[in-house]
Structures are given as C-alpha cells and as structure tokens.
Design a protein around this motif. Structure first.
Motif, PDB file in Angstrom:
ATOM      1  N   ILE A  27      43.498  44.774  34.801  1.00  0.00           N
ATOM      2  CA  ILE A  27      41.999  44.900  34.927  1.00  0.00           C
ATOM      3  C   ILE A  27      41.560  45.009  36.207  1.00  0.00           C
ATOM      4  O   ILE A  27      40.612  45.992  36.151  1.00  0.00           O
ATOM      5  N   ILE A  28      42.040  44.638  37.125  1.00  0.00           N
ATOM      6  CA  ILE A  28      41.324  44.600  38.534  1.00  0.00           C
ATOM      7  C   ILE A  28      42.051  45.917  39.242  1.00  0.00           C
ATOM      8  O   ILE A  28      41.050  46.542  39.745  1.00  0.00           O
ATOM      9  N   SER A  29      42.968  46.313  38.781  1.00  0.00           N
ATOM     10  CA  SER A  29      43.609  47.351  39.345  1.00  0.00           C
ATOM     11  C   SER A  29      42.931  48.996  38.620  1.00  0.00           C
ATOM     12  O   SER A  29      42.514  49.762  39.476  1.00  0.00           O
ATOM     13  N   ALA A  30      42.279  48.884  37.363  1.00  0.00           N
ATOM     14  CA  ALA A  30      41.576  49.663  36.759  1.00  0.00           C
ATOM     15  C   ALA A  30      40.319  49.840  37.616  1.00  0.00           C
ATOM     16  O   ALA A  30      39.651  51.128  37.795  1.00  0.00           O
ATOM     17  N   LEU A  31      39.743  48.742  37.622  1.00  0.00           N
ATOM     18  CA  LEU A  31      38.461  48.598  38.452  1.00  0.00           C
ATOM     19  C   LEU A  31      38.300  49.102  39.822  1.00  0.00           C
ATOM     20  O   LEU A  31      37.747  49.961  40.191  1.00  0.00           O
ATOM     21  N   VAL A  32      39.526  48.998  40.485  1.00  0.00           N
ATOM     22  CA  VAL A  32      39.529  49.056  42.028  1.00  0.00           C
ATOM     23  C   VAL A  32      39.785  50.913  41.826  1.00  0.00           C
ATOM     24  O   VAL A  32      39.143  51.465  42.673  1.00  0.00           O
ATOM     25  N   PHE A  33      40.739  51.427  40.915  1.00  0.00           N
ATOM     26  CA  PHE A  33      40.810  52.830  41.109  1.00  0.00           C
ATOM     27  C   PHE A  33      39.828  53.601  40.390  1.00  0.00           C
ATOM     28  O   PHE A  33      39.297  54.627  40.933  1.00  0.00           O
TER      29      PHE A  33
END
Length: 75
Positions: A13-19
């Motif tokens: 989830i954090i990875s998707a938000l950052v990207f």
C-alpha cells in the motif's frame, strides 16, 4: 477478520502511494516543461481563446507522458 488482514500488506500500500505520488509529480513537471516549450500561455490559449487544436495536442502529450511514466514505474 484475520484472514483479510493477512492479504493486506502495508508495504504494498505504501509502495503504491509513493509511486502514484511520484508519477503525478513527474507528470506535472513534464506539463510545465511542455508549457514553457510552446509559444504563449497554454492556459490562456485553451480556456480564453478556445484553441481546440492546442487542447488536443496538450491532451495527447499528457496521455503519452503518463503512459511512459506508468511503464517506467511498472518495470
């Protein structure tokens, strides 16, 4: 409830938000560069002067850059 939580991984989830945030920032920067490379003010030409050809060109550039960014982020 516990079965649902094992499928939710905070890392993804954090990875998707950052990207997503990174992609939007890069798209905004590319739009700014496109605005500076074209003569005149894009916003004024599209909104005030109703320049449809410029609006289509700007939309095509935005879609093309967004596709490139999505491909680069996806890998």
């Amino acid at each position: 409830m516990e079965a649902i939580l094992e499928y939710i991984n905070l890392k993804y989830i954090i990875s998707a938000l950052v990207f997503s945030f990174l992609g939007v920032i890069i798209l905004a920067i590319s739009f700014y560069i496109f605005d500076k490379l074209t003569p005149g003010n894009l916003w004024h030409e599209i909104v005030v002067n109703k320049n449809i050809a410029l609006a289509i060109t700007t939309a095509a550039m935005t879609l093309a850059i967004a596709q490139i960014i999505a491909s680069a982020i996806h890998g």
